[in-house]
Design a protein around this motif. Structure first.
Motif, PDB file in Angstrom:
ATOM      1  N   PRO A   1     -10.112  13.077   9.567  1.00 29.82           N
ATOM      2  CA  PRO A   1      -9.531  13.713  10.756  1.00 29.82           C
ATOM      3  C   PRO A   1      -8.514  12.815  11.458  1.00 29.82           C
ATOM      4  CG  PRO A   1     -11.912  14.022  10.718  1.00 29.82           C
ATOM      5  CD  PRO A   1     -11.580  13.060   9.617  1.00 29.82           C
ATOM      6  N   ASP A   2      -8.766  11.506  11.477  1.00 30.64           N
ATOM      7  CA  ASP A   2      -7.841  10.596  12.155  1.00 30.64           C
ATOM      8  C   ASP A   2      -6.508  10.510  11.424  1.00 30.64           C
ATOM      9  OD1 ASP A   2      -9.594  10.018  14.209  1.00 30.64           O
ATOM     10  OD2 ASP A   2     -10.412   8.233  13.229  1.00 30.64           O
ATOM     11  N   MET A   3      -6.548  10.400  10.101  1.00 24.82           N
ATOM     12  CA  MET A   3      -5.306  10.362   9.337  1.00 24.82           C
ATOM     13  C   MET A   3      -4.558  11.690   9.447  1.00 24.82           C
ATOM     14  SD  MET A   3      -6.514   8.255   5.921  1.00 24.82           S
ATOM     15  CE  MET A   3      -4.922   8.389   5.116  1.00 24.82           C
ATOM     16  N   SER A   4      -5.310  12.775   9.406  1.00 25.22           N
ATOM     17  CA  SER A   4      -4.707  14.093   9.539  1.00 25.22           C
ATOM     18  C   SER A   4      -4.024  14.246  10.898  1.00 25.22           C
ATOM     19  CB  SER A   4      -5.783  15.169   9.361  1.00 25.22           C
ATOM     20  OG  SER A   4      -5.223  16.450   9.374  1.00 25.22           O
ATOM     21  N   ARG A   5      -4.663  13.728  11.957  1.00 24.01           N
ATOM     22  CA  ARG A   5      -4.093  13.805  13.300  1.00 24.01           C
ATOM     23  C   ARG A   5      -2.776  13.031  13.380  1.00 24.01           C
ATOM     24  NH1 ARG A   5      -4.269  10.000  16.621  1.00 24.01           N
ATOM     25  NH2 ARG A   5      -6.076   9.027  15.644  1.00 24.01           N
TER      26      ARG A   5
ATOM     27  N   GLU B   1     -10.180   3.689   5.636  1.00 20.51           N
ATOM     28  CA  GLU B   1      -9.642   4.753   6.475  1.00 20.51           C
ATOM     29  C   GLU B   1      -8.784   4.169   7.598  1.00 20.51           C
ATOM     30  OE1 GLU B   1     -10.994   8.577   9.220  1.00 20.51           O
ATOM     31  OE2 GLU B   1     -12.512   7.271   8.354  1.00 20.51           O
ATOM     32  N   ALA B   2      -9.239   3.070   8.199  1.00 23.99           N
ATOM     33  CA  ALA B   2      -8.446   2.425   9.254  1.00 23.99           C
ATOM     34  C   ALA B   2      -7.117   1.934   8.683  1.00 23.99           C
ATOM     35  CB  ALA B   2      -9.231   1.265   9.858  1.00 23.99           C
ATOM     36  N   TYR B   3      -7.172   1.416   7.466  1.00 22.48           N
ATOM     37  CA  TYR B   3      -5.944   1.009   6.784  1.00 22.48           C
ATOM     38  C   TYR B   3      -5.040   2.217   6.552  1.00 22.48           C
ATOM     39  CZ  TYR B   3      -3.221   0.617   2.515  1.00 22.48           C
ATOM     40  OH  TYR B   3      -2.222   0.729   1.584  1.00 22.48           O
ATOM     41  N   GLY B   4      -5.625   3.346   6.137  1.00 17.13           N
ATOM     42  CA  GLY B   4      -4.850   4.563   5.919  1.00 17.13           C
ATOM     43  C   GLY B   4      -4.173   5.034   7.197  1.00 17.13           C
ATOM     44  N   CYS B   5      -4.896   4.921   8.319  1.00 20.81           N
ATOM     45  CA  CYS B   5      -4.312   5.292   9.612  1.00 20.81           C
ATOM     46  C   CYS B   5      -3.127   4.386   9.942  1.00 20.81           C
ATOM     47  CB  CYS B   5      -5.369   5.198  10.716  1.00 20.81           C
ATOM     48  SG  CYS B   5      -6.617   6.504  10.652  1.00 20.81           S
TER      49      CYS B   5
ATOM     50  N   GLY C   1       0.810  -1.215   0.000  1.00 22.12           N
ATOM     51  CA  GLY C   1       0.000   0.000   0.000  1.00 22.12           C
ATOM     52  C   GLY C   1       0.839   1.259   0.000  1.00 22.12           C
ATOM     53  N   ARG C   2       1.926   1.225   0.724  1.00 17.91           N
ATOM     54  CA  ARG C   2       2.794   2.410   0.743  1.00 17.91           C
ATOM     55  C   ARG C   2       3.385   2.666  -0.633  1.00 17.91           C
ATOM     56  NH1 ARG C   2       8.013   3.783   4.635  1.00 17.91           N
ATOM     57  NH2 ARG C   2       8.690   5.571   3.428  1.00 17.91           N
ATOM     58  N   SER C   3       3.789   1.606  -1.307  1.00 24.48           N
ATOM     59  CA  SER C   3       4.348   1.751  -2.648  1.00 24.48           C
ATOM     60  C   SER C   3       3.322   2.362  -3.601  1.00 24.48           C
ATOM     61  CB  SER C   3       4.809   0.380  -3.164  1.00 24.48           C
ATOM     62  OG  SER C   3       5.266   0.475  -4.483  1.00 24.48           O
ATOM     63  N   LEU C   4       2.096   1.837  -3.555  1.00 23.31           N
ATOM     64  CA  LEU C   4       1.037   2.362  -4.426  1.00 23.31           C
ATOM     65  C   LEU C   4       0.685   3.799  -4.062  1.00 23.31           C
ATOM     66  CD1 LEU C   4      -1.323  -0.757  -4.558  1.00 23.31           C
ATOM     67  CD2 LEU C   4       0.098   0.113  -6.425  1.00 23.31           C
ATOM     68  N   THR C   5       0.575   4.070  -2.760  1.00 20.58           N
ATOM     69  CA  THR C   5       0.197   5.410  -2.297  1.00 20.58           C
ATOM     70  C   THR C   5       1.262   6.435  -2.647  1.00 20.58           C
ATOM     71  OG1 THR C   5      -1.082   4.459  -0.472  1.00 20.58           O
ATOM     72  CG2 THR C   5      -0.452   6.762  -0.259  1.00 20.58           C
TER      73      THR C   5
ATOM     74  N   GLY D   1      -1.101   8.526  -4.577  1.00 19.45           N
ATOM     75  CA  GLY D   1      -1.875   9.194  -3.545  1.00 19.45           C
ATOM     76  C   GLY D   1      -2.806   8.201  -2.868  1.00 19.45           C
ATOM     77  N   PHE D   2      -3.420   8.612  -1.771  1.00 24.52           N
ATOM     78  CA  PHE D   2      -4.273   7.700  -1.011  1.00 24.52           C
ATOM     79  C   PHE D   2      -5.592   7.432  -1.725  1.00 24.52           C
ATOM     80  CE2 PHE D   2      -7.453   6.803   2.326  1.00 24.52           C
ATOM     81  CZ  PHE D   2      -6.890   5.637   2.835  1.00 24.52           C
ATOM     82  N   THR D   3      -6.271   8.482  -2.180  1.00 20.99           N
ATOM     83  CA  THR D   3      -7.568   8.290  -2.844  1.00 20.99           C
ATOM     84  C   THR D   3      -7.402   7.648  -4.216  1.00 20.99           C
ATOM     85  OG1 THR D   3      -7.481  10.574  -3.671  1.00 20.99           O
ATOM     86  CG2 THR D   3      -8.685  10.196  -1.622  1.00 20.99           C
TER      87      THR D   3
END
Length: 198
Positions: free
Chosen positions: A119-123, A52-56, A16-20, A24-26
């Motif tokens: 908001p959670d990812m931003s935090r 979103e939980a995965y993104g966090c 996921g990090r490689s793809l992101t 980008g995330f979206t």
């Protein structure tokens, strides 16, 4: 969590990090991630309740790894603080200009994208930035103490100013595909943390 479970979760995050880093995330769809990681949808939801939980988790993993690498650069007590600071930003320049997009900073890549998305990812990103600035502040203070950096009125303010300059330079360099903004930031940093006799 078993070792195999940890490996599977870490594998999903690494893919996921490689793809992101590239899209980008979206820009990364769940099906694309599952296909690239070669895991079924059920495995994904075993580890992550939602995208979103995965993104966090992705950002927490990145921040933890970044703090580790940051510590190995800024915390080296065998070098003067100014040398450590310059090495940190030279590494930043090298990573942001690397042809390997996975080397580049996810804070730079995702900060604008997720500001209103989660908001959670931003935090998590903000906490990561706060930690980075705290490390830079400590190193500036070390430099004033060891005599490698001229005394300053407010180390925290200077650390924030330098860090924000580098974030901006990284964004502009990415847009222009030109490393000139990063090299300007490097020169400005050298001047901002000049030795006492300059």
């Amino acid at each position: 969590m078993t070792e195999q479970s940890k490996d599977t979760r870490s594998h999903i995050l690494a893919v996921g990090r490689s793809l992101t880093a590239r899209q980008g995330f979206t820009g990364v769809g769940l099906n694309e991630l599952l296909k690239a990681a070669c895991v079924p949808k059920g495995s994904f939801y075993h580890y992550f309740a939602s995208k979103e939980a995965y993104g966090c988790a992705l950002l927490e993993d990145f921040v933890a790894q970044y703090r580790e690498s940051l510590g190995s650069t800024l915390s080296r007590q065998d070098q003067p603080a100014r040398t450590r600071l310059l090495a940190y930003f030279e590494e930043w320049l090298a990573r942001q200009t690397s042809p390997d997009v996975q080397q580049r900073c996810l804070v730079v890549k995702l900060s604008a994208e997720i500001a209103d998305l989660s908001p959670d990812m931003s935090r998590i990103l903000q906490n990561g930035v706060t930690g980075i600035i705290a490390s830079l502040t400590k190193t500036l203070e070390d430099g004033a103490a060891d005599g490698s950096i001229a005394p300053m009125q407010d180390a925290d303010q200077l650390a924030q100013s330098i860090y924000h300059q580098w974030l901006g330079a990284s964004l502009i360099a990415g847009l222009s595909h030109d490393d000139a903004p990063l090299r300007s930031a490097m020169e400005a940093t050298r001047q901002a943390i000049s030795p006492p006799d300059l």
